[in-house]
Motif scaffolding. Structure first.
Motif, PDB file in Angstrom:
ATOM      1  N   UNK A 183       0.829  -1.206   0.000  1.00  0.00           N
ATOM      2  CA  UNK A 183       0.000   0.000   0.000  1.00  0.00           C
ATOM      3  C   UNK A 183       0.861   1.252   0.000  1.00  0.00           C
ATOM      4  N   UNK A 184       0.399   2.294  -0.658  1.00  0.00           N
ATOM      5  CA  UNK A 184       1.100   3.582  -0.602  1.00  0.00           C
ATOM      6  C   UNK A 184       0.947   4.139   0.806  1.00  0.00           C
ATOM      7  N   UNK A 191       3.015   7.497  -6.625  1.00  0.00           N
ATOM      8  CA  UNK A 191       2.242   6.544  -7.418  1.00  0.00           C
ATOM      9  C   UNK A 191       2.775   5.137  -7.218  1.00  0.00           C
ATOM     10  N   UNK A 192       1.862   4.179  -7.299  1.00  0.00           N
ATOM     11  CA  UNK A 192       2.289   2.782  -7.266  1.00  0.00           C
ATOM     12  C   UNK A 192       2.972   2.451  -8.583  1.00  0.00           C
ATOM     13  N   UNK A 193       2.428   3.044  -9.649  1.00  0.00           N
ATOM     14  CA  UNK A 193       3.055   2.986 -10.983  1.00  0.00           C
ATOM     15  C   UNK A 193       2.607   4.253 -11.701  1.00  0.00           C
ATOM     16  N   UNK A 214      -5.974   0.309 -10.474  1.00  0.00           N
ATOM     17  CA  UNK A 214      -5.619   0.685 -11.850  1.00  0.00           C
ATOM     18  C   UNK A 214      -6.555   1.791 -12.336  1.00  0.00           C
ATOM     19  N   UNK A 215      -5.952   2.831 -12.911  1.00  0.00           N
ATOM     20  CA  UNK A 215      -6.747   3.941 -13.450  1.00  0.00           C
ATOM     21  C   UNK A 215      -6.368   4.193 -14.905  1.00  0.00           C
ATOM     22  N   UNK A 277      -2.616   3.572  -8.493  1.00  0.00           N
ATOM     23  CA  UNK A 277      -2.558   4.226  -7.173  1.00  0.00           C
ATOM     24  C   UNK A 277      -3.229   3.257  -6.209  1.00  0.00           C
ATOM     25  N   UNK A 278      -2.412   2.560  -5.434  1.00  0.00           N
ATOM     26  CA  UNK A 278      -2.965   1.529  -4.545  1.00  0.00           C
ATOM     27  C   UNK A 278      -2.877   1.993  -3.096  1.00  0.00           C
TER      28      UNK A 278
END
Ligand SMILES: O=C(O)CCC(=O)C(=O)O
Ligand SMILES: [Fe+2]
Length: 344
Positions: A183-184, A191-193, A214-215, A277-278
């Protein structure tokens, strides 16, 4: 707004029902024109327990002590194949909050001093890991060719044109990745990615059921939702649009098209920005499979796309690329420790 769900089932049956196949192909065409992203229902192609097991295996791997994971670090091979630590990858200048394990199509004469030409590294301490992941890559290669044929029909290609395109992807230089996302931290604006486009052909993403991670960026067409351009690469920052979440749907993979489809369709299909963004409390796993062109494929705008664009079109023709050269340009950055694997 949510992404369309398209079933590949009509393209799996041998007693081909042309009408059903055409419906699927048209839906693929529309989805690629509008979103560059869609859900593909593959429940008749794979038992959903199979990809689920991949996430379990990846979870076991990422739970290993750091020094165990580092034993298969990508630095022991070609800087592309292997394990990459948390935050080691940087996208748009910011560290990604994920760790990952990457595999590429094996090559005949491996040479780890050459970019991309090393050997895959598997965590041998986890029983079944290698077999299950290798079996998945075999299945995804088959799926890739099936989806490509369905898309060729959707684009209005003749049989001859399809066979020519098939020859560019029938020995796919694929990539498969297991990604682990802790988790962030609550106070993080990271960002997670980070936002990126995939550079190849088709991405088949299987992810565990974690929602709101996922966005996908949809450029603004009409209406007036407030655009959020946070995290967009600078050159996209001025473009207005909205981020929508693409939560996993049982029996489906999330599919998106990469930049090679932009070249083939001379810009008709768009490769779409996405990011992760997790923030939930669990450790998220995703397993993307990148079905890519052959290493030596010459990618150039297809006649079928130009027919749709029309003879009078003033659209400047996209530059042809040799896929392997293009890919080396991407990972060459990695190899020399420059840009991240998701940077454009
Ligand atoms: O983990 C995800 O949901 C997406 C990963 C991704 O976009 C990628 O690896 O290219
Ligand atoms: Fe991606």
């Amino acid at each position: 707004m949510s992404l369309p769900i398209i079933s590949i089932a009509p393209w799996l049956r041998t007693d081909s029902d042309i009408a059903a196949r055409t419906t699927t192909s048209k839906a693929l065409h529309e989805a690629c024109l509008e979103f560059g992203f869609f859900y593909l229902d593959i429940s008749e192609f794979v038992d959903p327990a199979v990809p689920e097991e991949l996430t379990t295996l990846a979870r076991q791997f990422f739970a290993l002590p750091q020094e165990e994971k580092d034993k298969i670090s990508l630095s022991h091979q070609d800087y592309a194949r292997g394990y990459q630590r948390l935050k080691e990858n940087v996208t748009n200048g910011k560290a990604d909050n994920h760790e990952g394990l990457d595999f590429y199509r094996p090559v005949e004469h491996p040479d780890k001093s050459r970019p991309l030409w090393g050997e895959n590294q598997f965590p041998d301490s986890i029983p079944g890991f290698r077999d299950k992941y290798e079996a998945w890559s075999e299945q995804m290669k088959i799926l890739g060719l099936i989806v490509m044929e369905a898309m060729a029909l959707g684009l209005g290609m003749t049989t001859e044109e399809w066979l020519d395109l098939r020859g560019q992807v029938d020995d796919s230089f694929w990539v498969m990745r297991a990604i682990g996302y802790p988790p962030l931290p609550g106070d993080s604006d990271g960002f997670s990615c980070g936002a990126h486009k995939d550079y190849g052909c088709l991405t088949f993403l299987y992810a565990d059921p974690t929602p709101s991670a996922l966005q996908v960026f949809l450029p603004q067409v009409e209406g007036s939702a407030i655009p959020d351009t946070t995290g967009l690469p600078a050159e996209q920052g001025a473009e207005e649009g909205v981020w929508i979440t693409a939560d996993p749907i049982p029996g489906c993979v999330v599919v998106n098209i990469g930049e090679m489809w932009e070249v083939w369709t001379n810009g008709l299909y768009k490769s779409t920005l996405h990011r992760v963004i997790h923030r939930s409390s669990n450790y998220r796993i995703s397993v993307p499979f990148f079905f890519e062109p052959n290493f030596d494929a010459h990618i150039k705008p297809l006649a079928a796309a130009k027919r749709i664009q029309g003879v009078a079109a003033t659209i400047p023709e996209k530059q042809p690329v040799v896929y392997g050269d293009f890919l080396l340009g991407k990972v060459g950055n990695n190899f020399t420790g420059g840009k991240g694997k998701y940077d454009n």
